[in-house]
Design an enzyme around this catalytic site. Structure first.
Site, PDB file in Angstrom:
ATOM      1  N   GLU A 172       0.792  -1.225   0.000  1.00 36.61           N
ATOM      2  CA  GLU A 172       0.000   0.000   0.000  1.00 36.61           C
ATOM      3  C   GLU A 172       0.831   1.286   0.000  1.00 36.61           C
ATOM      4  O   GLU A 172       0.791   2.058   0.971  1.00 36.61           O
ATOM      5  CB  GLU A 172      -0.943   0.015   1.208  1.00 36.61           C
ATOM      6  CG  GLU A 172      -1.889  -1.154   1.266  1.00 36.61           C
ATOM      7  CD  GLU A 172      -2.957  -1.009   2.361  1.00 36.61           C
ATOM      8  OE1 GLU A 172      -2.834  -0.097   3.193  1.00 36.61           O
ATOM      9  OE2 GLU A 172      -3.907  -1.797   2.357  1.00 36.61           O
ATOM     10  N   GLU A 353      -5.313  -8.845   1.219  1.00 41.61           N
ATOM     11  CA  GLU A 353      -5.962  -8.396   2.455  1.00 41.61           C
ATOM     12  C   GLU A 353      -7.435  -8.131   2.209  1.00 41.61           C
ATOM     13  O   GLU A 353      -7.809  -7.501   1.215  1.00 41.61           O
ATOM     14  CB  GLU A 353      -5.339  -7.096   3.004  1.00 41.61           C
ATOM     15  CG  GLU A 353      -3.940  -7.227   3.527  1.00 41.61           C
ATOM     16  CD  GLU A 353      -3.423  -5.939   4.190  1.00 41.61           C
ATOM     17  OE1 GLU A 353      -4.251  -5.099   4.623  1.00 41.61           O
ATOM     18  OE2 GLU A 353      -2.200  -5.780   4.253  1.00 41.61           O
TER      19      GLU A 353
HETATM   20  C1  GBH Z   1      -4.373  -2.214   5.671  1.00 38.23           C
HETATM   21  O1  GBH Z   1      -4.525  -0.851   5.404  1.00 38.23           O
HETATM   22  C2  GBH Z   1      -2.962  -2.478   6.134  1.00 38.23           C
HETATM   23  O2  GBH Z   1      -2.176  -3.021   5.110  1.00 38.23           O
HETATM   24  C3  GBH Z   1      -2.874  -3.341   7.370  1.00 38.23           C
HETATM   25  O3  GBH Z   1      -1.596  -3.277   7.891  1.00 38.23           O
HETATM   26  C4  GBH Z   1      -3.934  -2.916   8.342  1.00 38.23           C
HETATM   27  O4  GBH Z   1      -3.811  -3.563   9.579  1.00 38.23           O
HETATM   28  C5  GBH Z   1      -5.271  -3.197   7.730  1.00 38.23           C
HETATM   29  O5  GBH Z   1      -5.405  -2.558   6.491  1.00 38.23           O
HETATM   30  C6  GBH Z   1      -6.458  -2.775   8.579  1.00 38.23           C
HETATM   31  O6  GBH Z   1      -6.520  -1.395   8.711  1.00 38.23           O
HETATM   32  O7  GBH Z   1      -6.971   8.180   8.598  1.00 38.23           O
HETATM   33  O8  GBH Z   1      -9.122   7.857   7.549  1.00 38.23           O
HETATM   34  O9  GBH Z   1      -7.170   7.123   6.431  1.00 38.23           O
HETATM   35  C7  GBH Z   1      -5.788  -0.431   4.928  1.00 38.23           C
HETATM   36  C8  GBH Z   1      -5.753   1.065   4.587  1.00 38.23           C
HETATM   37  C9  GBH Z   1      -5.158   3.143   5.607  1.00 38.23           C
HETATM   38  C10 GBH Z   1      -7.202   2.104   6.163  1.00 38.23           C
HETATM   39  C11 GBH Z   1      -5.222   3.963   6.894  1.00 38.23           C
HETATM   40  C12 GBH Z   1      -7.273   2.935   7.428  1.00 38.23           C
HETATM   41  C13 GBH Z   1      -6.673   4.987   8.483  1.00 38.23           C
HETATM   42  C14 GBH Z   1      -7.934   5.782   8.532  1.00 38.23           C
HETATM   43  N1  GBH Z   1      -5.835   1.865   5.782  1.00 38.23           N
HETATM   44  N2  GBH Z   1      -6.602   4.182   7.246  1.00 38.23           N
HETATM   45  S1  GBH Z   1      -7.779   7.325   7.733  1.00 38.23           S
END
Ligand code: GBH
Length: 446
Positions: A172, A353
Site C-alpha cells: 500500500e 488483504e
Molecule cells: C491495511 O490498510 C494495512 O495493510 C494493514 O496493515 C492494516 O492492519 C489493515 O489494512 C487494517 O486497517 O486516517 O481515515 O485514512 C488499509 C488502509 C489506511 C485504512 C489507513 C485505514 C486509516 C484511517 N488503511 N486508514 S484514515
C-alpha cells in the site's frame, strides 16, 4: 464436519488458495532483539499522543518468539498460504550496508517452518517499517531511499528467493502517502501535501527498482506490488459528481496502477497534484520505464468503497464496521477486480488483504463469537467468486488478519484477527470465524 453457518453453495475453482496475512511490526514484537534497529513506527508509537492508549509494537503478539506455535495453528485451520512481511531494519541494520544474519535467520526459520507444514509462504518486503536511520536522511522524500530499498530487496531475495514463490514489493504505497504524509495519522506523521507526492514517486521508483533487483534471485517465482484499491462511485447522478469521482479514482487507484501497467502517471491526477506539489520535478527520464518493469502478479487489498459528492467530498452509504473509515460493501470487491482486468489486462491477481475489526471478547465459555466476521467474509468470498465467474484470474484470498495485532494508530483496541490474542498471557484462541473459515477451506466452498 458440516459447515455450521448458512452456506451459499458457491464452489471455488480447484486449486484456489486460501490464506491469511499479517505484517512484521504488527505481530512480531522483539523490537530490539538480534540486532534489529528502530523503524519509523518505533519512533512514532513511542511519541506520546500518536497511538491510541500509548500502545507500541515492542511486544505485540510476540510472534518473533512464538512463531512455531503460530504456524501450528495455521496448519490446524488448514491455511495453504501465509502472507507475512519482512522487517527491513531487522535484516539490514539502519537500512544500509551488510545483512544482519541473526535478523535474516528469523525469516529463514519462518519460511522453513511453513514448508514443513505444507503452507506456501508469500513475503512482503516493505510493510511501512522504514528504518529510522533512513528516515533521518530524508526517508522517501530522498530518492536515495529507493536505491537502498532495491539493495535490501536483492539481499533478501538472494537469501530466500528460491523458497518463497511469491514476493510483494511494497504494501500500500498509497497509505504511506495519504497517512504518513498527508493526514499524519501514520509514521512518519507529516501533514504536508508538497512532500506527499514526491514520496509517492519515490515509492513507485522503489517498487520498480526492487522488481529489477529481485528478478535474478527469484527463479520461477513471482513478484508484484500490493495495492489497496478503492472502487469510487458517484454519490448522486449529477455530472459534477461523476467528474469528481473520476478525479478521486485517480488519487486512489490510477496513480499507482497506471505507472506500473502503462508506464505513465494519469494526466488528470498529475495536473491536479501540480497545483500544490513539486512532484513532476522529481520524475527523471527513465523512471517510468523502471516503474513499469513487468510484474507477474498484482496483489489487491480491498476494504471499502468511496462515494464522491459533486464537490469532491465523500459520504457514507453502507453500514460501518468498528473502523470508522470502512463501509461494508462486498460488491465493491467484484467491481474492483473486474475493473483491473478490463483496464489493465489479464495479470494474475491475489487478494492479499480483506477483513474487518469486530468487538471481540473472550466469553465465559472460553470462546470468542465473532459472527459479524463470518457474515462479512462469507459475502466477500461470494463477491470474489462472482469476479472469477466473470473471467477474472483470481488465484488466492488472504484474510486480514491471521491474528489480532497492533492496528497502527488504533493500537490493540481493534481486533482484526481470525485468532484472538489474549495479550496479557499471549494465549491464542481461534475465534468462531477461524473454525468457520477452516470449513470453507476444506470444502473449497462458501
Ligand atoms: C491495511 O490498510 C494495512 O495493510 C494493514 O496493515 C492494516 O492492519 C489493515 O489494512 C487494517 O486497517 O486516517 O481515515 O485514512 C488499509 C488502509 C489506511 C485504512 C489507513 C485505514 C486509516 C484511517 N488503511 N486508514 S484514515
Amino acid at each position: 464436519q458440516p459447515i455450521p453457518e448458512p452456506t451459499l453453495g458457491l464452489s471455488f475453482p480447484t486449486g484456489f488458495v486460501w490464506g491469511a496475512a499479517t505484517s512484521a511490526y504488527q505481530i512480531e514484537g522483539a523490537a530490539a532483539e538480534d540486532g534489529r534497529t528502530p523503524s519509523v513506527w518505533d519512533t512514532f508509537s513511542h511519541t506520546p499522543g500518536k497511538v491510541r492508549n500509548g500502545d507500541t509494537g515492542d511486544v505485540a503478539a510476540d510472534h518473533y518468539h512464538r512463531f512455531a506455535a503460530d504456524l501450528d495453528l495455521m496448519k490446524s485451520i488448514g491455511l495453504s498460504s501465509y502472507r507475512f512481511s519482512i522487517s527491513w531494519p531487522r535484516v539490514i541494520r539502519d537500512g544500509k550496508g551488510p545483512i544482519n544474519q541473526q535478523g535474516l535467520d528469523f525469516y529463514k526459520r519462518l519460511v522453513d517452518g511453513l514448508h514443513e507444514r505444507g503452507i506456501t509462504p508469500m513475503a512482503t518486503l516493505y510493510h511501512w517499517d522504514t528504518p529510522q536511520a533512513l528516515q533521518d536522511a530524508g526517508g522517501w522524500e530522498n530518492r536515495d531511499t529507493a536505491y537502498r530499498f532495491a539493495e535490501y530487496a536483492a539481499a533478501v531475495t538472494e537469501a530466500l528467493g528460491e523458497s518463497v514463490p511469491t514476493w510483494l514489493t511494497l504494501n500500500e504505497p498509497k497509505t504511506v502517502v495519504q497517512n504518513g504524509y498527508l493526514n499524519g495519522g501514520h509514521a512518519p506523521g507529516f501533514r504536508d501535501p508538497s512532500k506527499a507526492y514526491v514520496v509517492a514517486h519515490h515509492l513507485m521508483l522503489a517498487h520498480g527498482l526492487a522488481v529489477e533487483a529481485a528478478r535474478p534471485h527469484i527463479g520461477g517465482g513471482r513478484i508484484g506490488p500490493a495495492l489497496n484499491l478503492h472502487p469510487c462511485y458517484p454519490a448522486d447522478e449529477s455530472p459534477e459528481a461523476a467528474e469528481q469521482t473520476h478525479l478521486m479514482d485517480g488519487y486512489e487507484n490510477r496513480l499507482y496502477l497506471d505507472p506500473v501497467f502503462r508506464g505513465e502517471y494519469p494526466r488528470d491526477t498529475l495536473e491536479s497534484i501540480a497545483e500544490f506539489s513539486p512532484m513532476a520535478k522529481y520524475i527523471k527520464d527513465g523512471d517510468l520505464k523502471i516503474i513499469s518493469a513487468p510484474i507477474d502478479v498484482l496483489a489487491v487489498q480491498y476494504y471499502t468503497p468511496i462515494y464522491v459528492t459533486a464537490t469532491g467530498g465523500t459520504v457514507q452509504k453502507h453500514p460501518l464496521t468498528e473502523a470508522f473509515w470502512q463501509q461494508i460493501y462486498p460488491r465493491g470487491l467484484t467491481d474492483i477486480l473486474v475493473r483491473v482486468k478490463k483496464d489493465y489486462g489479464d495479470v494474475p491477481l491475489t487478494i492479499t488483504e480483506n477483513g474487518l475489526p469486530t468487538p471481540d471478547q473472550l466469553g465465559e465459555d472460553g470462546k470468542v463469537d465473532d459472527a459479524g466476521r463470518i457474515a462479512f467474509l462469507r459475502d466477500h468470498f461470494a463477491a470474489a467468486h462472482a469476479a472469477i465467474a466473470q473471467g477474472v484470474r483470481l488465484e488466492s484470498y488472504h484474510v486480514w488478519s491471521f491474528m489480532d495485532n497492533f492496528e497502527w494508530q488504533e493500537g490493540y483496541e481493534q481486533r482484526w484477527g481470525l485468532i484472538y490474542v489474549d495479550y496479557p498471557t499471549q494465549r491464542r484462541i481461534p475465534k468462531r470465524s477461524a473454525l468457520w473459515y477452516s470449513d470453507v477451506i476444506h470444502a473449497n466452498k462458501v
